[in-house]
Design an enzyme around this catalytic site. Structure first.
Site, PDB file in Angstrom:
ATOM      1  N   ALA A  11       0.810  -1.222   0.000  1.00  0.00           N
ATOM      2  CA  ALA A  11       0.000   0.000   0.000  1.00  0.00           C
ATOM      3  C   ALA A  11       0.835   1.262   0.000  1.00  0.00           C
ATOM      4  CB  ALA A  11      -0.930   0.004   1.214  1.00  0.00           C
ATOM      5  N   GLY A  12       2.125   1.112   0.278  1.00  0.00           N
ATOM      6  CA  GLY A  12       2.984   2.300   0.408  1.00  0.00           C
ATOM      7  C   GLY A  12       3.143   3.032  -0.915  1.00  0.00           C
ATOM      8  N   GLU A 155      14.130   0.384  14.294  1.00  0.00           N
ATOM      9  CA  GLU A 155      14.258   1.091  13.017  1.00  0.00           C
ATOM     10  C   GLU A 155      15.467   2.020  13.078  1.00  0.00           C
ATOM     11  OE1 GLU A 155      12.365   0.365  10.250  1.00  0.00           O
ATOM     12  OE2 GLU A 155      11.840  -1.229  11.635  1.00  0.00           O
ATOM     13  N   HIS A 362      14.802 -10.854 -49.399  1.00  0.00           N
ATOM     14  CA  HIS A 362      15.103  -9.488 -49.835  1.00  0.00           C
ATOM     15  C   HIS A 362      13.960  -8.472 -49.883  1.00  0.00           C
ATOM     16  CE1 HIS A 362      18.056 -12.262 -51.270  1.00  0.00           C
ATOM     17  NE2 HIS A 362      17.251 -12.689 -52.205  1.00  0.00           N
ATOM     18  N   TYR A 365       7.403  -7.778 -48.352  1.00  0.00           N
ATOM     19  CA  TYR A 365       6.389  -7.640 -47.297  1.00  0.00           C
ATOM     20  C   TYR A 365       5.184  -8.515 -47.578  1.00  0.00           C
ATOM     21  CZ  TYR A 365       2.611  -5.733 -44.479  1.00  0.00           C
ATOM     22  OH  TYR A 365       1.560  -5.605 -43.614  1.00  0.00           O
ATOM     23  N   ASN A 376       7.731 -19.284 -53.752  1.00  0.00           N
ATOM     24  CA  ASN A 376       8.872 -18.375 -53.772  1.00  0.00           C
ATOM     25  C   ASN A 376       8.377 -16.935 -53.822  1.00  0.00           C
ATOM     26  OD1 ASN A 376      11.990 -18.153 -54.271  1.00  0.00           O
ATOM     27  ND2 ASN A 376      10.979 -16.632 -55.562  1.00  0.00           N
TER      28      ASN A 376
HETATM   29  C1  UD1 Z   1      10.439  -2.037   6.741  1.00  0.00           C
HETATM   30  C2  UD1 Z   1      10.682  -2.484   8.182  1.00  0.00           C
HETATM   31  C3  UD1 Z   1      12.190  -2.587   8.414  1.00  0.00           C
HETATM   32  C4  UD1 Z   1      12.821  -3.515   7.403  1.00  0.00           C
HETATM   33  C5  UD1 Z   1      12.449  -3.124   5.976  1.00  0.00           C
HETATM   34  C6  UD1 Z   1      12.895  -4.187   5.019  1.00  0.00           C
HETATM   35  C7  UD1 Z   1       8.821  -1.593   9.468  1.00  0.00           C
HETATM   36  C8  UD1 Z   1       8.379  -0.548  10.410  1.00  0.00           C
HETATM   37  N1  UD1 Z   1      10.090  -1.530   9.086  1.00  0.00           N
HETATM   38  O1  UD1 Z   1      10.995  -0.740   6.635  1.00  0.00           O
HETATM   39  O2  UD1 Z   1      12.449  -3.048   9.737  1.00  0.00           O
HETATM   40  O3  UD1 Z   1      14.237  -3.518   7.572  1.00  0.00           O
HETATM   41  O4  UD1 Z   1      11.035  -2.975   5.832  1.00  0.00           O
HETATM   42  O5  UD1 Z   1      12.668  -3.793   3.694  1.00  0.00           O
HETATM   43  O6  UD1 Z   1       8.042  -2.463   9.139  1.00  0.00           O
HETATM   44  N2  UD1 Z   1       3.317  -0.550   3.561  1.00  0.00           N
HETATM   45  C9  UD1 Z   1       1.945  -0.638   3.574  1.00  0.00           C
HETATM   46  N3  UD1 Z   1       1.218   0.206   4.323  1.00  0.00           N
HETATM   47  C10 UD1 Z   1       1.792   1.156   5.100  1.00  0.00           C
HETATM   48  C11 UD1 Z   1       3.209   1.244   5.097  1.00  0.00           C
HETATM   49  C12 UD1 Z   1       3.939   0.374   4.313  1.00  0.00           C
HETATM   50  O7  UD1 Z   1       1.369  -1.487   2.872  1.00  0.00           O
HETATM   51  O8  UD1 Z   1       1.070   1.881   5.767  1.00  0.00           O
HETATM   52  C13 UD1 Z   1       4.086  -1.477   2.708  1.00  0.00           C
HETATM   53  C14 UD1 Z   1       4.894  -0.769   1.665  1.00  0.00           C
HETATM   54  O9  UD1 Z   1       4.168  -0.661   0.448  1.00  0.00           O
HETATM   55  C15 UD1 Z   1       6.092  -1.709   1.494  1.00  0.00           C
HETATM   56  C16 UD1 Z   1       6.220  -2.361   2.861  1.00  0.00           C
HETATM   57  O10 UD1 Z   1       4.997  -2.155   3.531  1.00  0.00           O
HETATM   58  O11 UD1 Z   1       5.852  -2.726   0.528  1.00  0.00           O
HETATM   59  C17 UD1 Z   1       7.359  -1.805   3.677  1.00  0.00           C
HETATM   60  O12 UD1 Z   1       7.133  -0.441   3.903  1.00  0.00           O
HETATM   61  P1  UD1 Z   1       8.329   0.594   3.879  1.00  0.00           P
HETATM   62  O13 UD1 Z   1       7.798   1.917   4.219  1.00  0.00           O
HETATM   63  O14 UD1 Z   1       9.111   0.428   2.641  1.00  0.00           O
HETATM   64  O15 UD1 Z   1       9.173   0.059   5.142  1.00  0.00           O
HETATM   65  P2  UD1 Z   1      10.705   0.257   5.355  1.00  0.00           P
HETATM   66  O16 UD1 Z   1      10.968   1.628   5.846  1.00  0.00           O
HETATM   67  O17 UD1 Z   1      11.435  -0.209   4.183  1.00  0.00           O
END
Ligand code: UD1
Ligand code: CA
Length: 456
Positions: A11-12, A155, A362, A365, A376
């Site tokens: 979802a990110g 984190e 050659h 088309y 041919n």
């Molecule tokens: C996260 C982990 C971190 C780990 C890393 C590995 C957490 C808090 N941290 O950090 O420990 O080392 O992944 O790659 O979990 N997403 C959602 N909804 C949200 C937020 C995120 O679906 O509200 C999804 C994002 O689309 C993504 C995944 O969760 O696919 C990870 O989110 P991201 O923000 O990339 O986490 P990182 O900071 O990478």
């Protein structure tokens, strides 16, 4: 009854991709990142898969169709919140929940199985995947106690110098005991940023006296998430190398893997040979003993046994066995090329069926045409298939001989064994065995037939 399910977090926003396309839809070796994740889960035997979508939800939902369940997370309040949303779509019979990231497309299926085993058999409430990448910056660090057991994930932005000095990171993939996860997902506190971190569950489990298992990824580079297009290119290269190795171990010769680009979806039979600078994309299938390249570009092409494609493009077409294509030919979508045919220099075909043993050379088309066996097609011959409004069909019978520079104005039928003279502009059907010459082409006497030669 489903015992194991997976939640894929997608979802990110993927801000660092700087893209209008949702991050998980970026392609990697011919499949989206998300499809790689879903395929690995399926290969691990996890059939119940929930994808949590948010940013670009419509696009992601359209891309996965009804192959998986999607759950919308809006607003996106962090990874723990995303898992809470996903859990809502998981049947109560489920005992084990794998959580993984949509942006970690290289994870091999056996790692999911190992996490599942460690969690279930080790009576841990969670088994998490750790990795030790060359550069751990940006990742959550795994903090282990004096006895080596996992204590917490911190984190990077929340850790002190001692935490940041740790090189073992959280890869972001876990297997949870479903009951424990359901009972505790609501207890994750909000971080100062207002986000809910899934990683806080590790500390919660430990303080509750529960066991946390750790599986270390043997190849850190396969476990890591992709955050930007540099990471995407690195992943592409890793994946391409693995794909090439898989084919070579199956008995395919790849002369120069670094200059050969084979999508994950391509099938290649034993003893085929892939020469340098070739691209094999989409649902391409290569038969045994075929020789592809140098400089071949195939997309959704099926190439039969012993056929060769040299410095040519074949798109969405079927090529039978013992065919020679190229150099410098373009087989466009919708063609079927019969056995032993030869498609030579600068020949172009589109939506055309070619019979067995036919030759086209050659600068020629064939479009919207049905060509028989042992025909041919002379140099410069062209089907004039388009009148500006409509595409028309051309039919050329078995054994016909189309002289150099012939124009066939479609719709038109050239009968079996018929011949056209050099430069003929053929506007009317030619009966079987007849020879036509001139512009517009007209029949000539039988005694003059030998004059109509094709020096192709
Ligand atoms: C996260 C982990 C971190 C780990 C890393 C590995 C957490 C808090 N941290 O950090 O420990 O080392 O992944 O790659 O979990 N997403 C959602 N909804 C949200 C937020 C995120 O679906 O509200 C999804 C994002 O689309 C993504 C995944 O969760 O696919 C990870 O989110 P991201 O923000 O990339 O986490 P990182 O900071 O990478
Ligand atoms: Ca990430």
């Amino acid at each position: 009854m489903v015992a194991t399910a997976a939640i894929v977090l997608a979802a990110g926003q993927g801000t660092r991709m700087r893209s209008r396309l949702p991050k998980v839809l970026h392609p990697l070796a011919g499949m989206t990142m998300l499809d790689h994740v879903l395929a690995a889960l399926a290969a691990a035997g996890v059939e119940h898969r929930v994808v949590v979508v948010g940013h670009g939800a419509e696009k992601v939902e359209a891309a996965v169709g009804d192959r998986v369940i999607t759950a919308r997370q809006d607003p996106q309040l962090g990874t723990a919140d995303a898992v809470r949303v996903g859990l809502g779509r998981i049947p109560s019979s489920v005992r084990h929940v794998i959580v993984t990231m949509g942006d970690a497309p290289l994870l091999p299926p056996d790692l999911f199985q190992r996490l599942l085993r460690e969690q279930a058999e080790g009576e841990a409430v969670v088994a998490l995947l750790s990795a030790t990448p060359a550069d751990p910056s940006g990742y959550g660090r795994l903090v282990r106690g004096a006895d080596g057991t996992a204590q917490a994930i911190v984190e990077e932005q929340d850790g002190d110098a001692a935490v940041r000095a740790l090189s073992e990171v959280n890869a972001g993939t876990y297997c949870f005991d479903a009951g424990w996860l359901r009972a505790n997902i609501g207890s994750v506190p909000a971080a100062p940023s207002g986000e809910y971190y899934l990683t806080d569950l590790v500390g919660l489990a430990v303080s509750g006296g529960r066991r946390v298992a750790v599986v270390s990824a043997p190849r850190a580079e396969l476990a890591m998430g992709i955050n930007d297009r540099v990471g995407l290119a690195v992943a592409e290269q890793l994946l391409r190398t693995d794909i090439a190795h898989r084919h070579m171990r199956n008995g395919v010769t790849i002369v120069d893997p670094p200059s050969t680009f084979i999508d994950a979806t391509v099938e290649i039979a034993q003893d085929a040979r892939i020469e340098p600078w070739s691209v094999l994309a989409g649902k391409t299938r290569i038969g045994p003993d075929a020789v592809i390249g140098p400089h071949a570009h195939l997309r959704d092409a099926e190439i039969g046994a012993r056929s060769t494609v040299w410095a040519s493009v074949v798109e969405a077409s079927l090529v039978a066995e013992d065919v020679q294509i190229g150099p410098y030919s373009h087989v466009r979508p919708g063609c079927r090329i019969g056995p032993r045919s030869r498609i030579g220099n600068f020949a172009e075909l589109k939506k055309t069926t070619v019979g067995a043993g036919t030759q086209q050379h050659h600068f020629s088309y064939l479009g919207d045409a049905e060509v028989g066996n042992e025909v041919n097609i002379g140099a410069g011959a062209v089907t004039a298939n388009f009148d500006g409004t409509t595409k028309h069909r051309t039919t050329i019978g078995d054994g016909a001989f189309i002289g150099v520079d012939t124009m066939l104005r479609a719709p038109i039928t050239i009968g079996p064994g018929a011949r056209t003279g050099a430069g003929a502009v053929v506007t009317r059907d030619v009966p079987a065995g007849k020879t036509v010459v001139g512009m517009p082409a007209r029949p000539i006497e039988a005694r003059r037939r030998s004059a109509s030669r094709d020096d192709a």
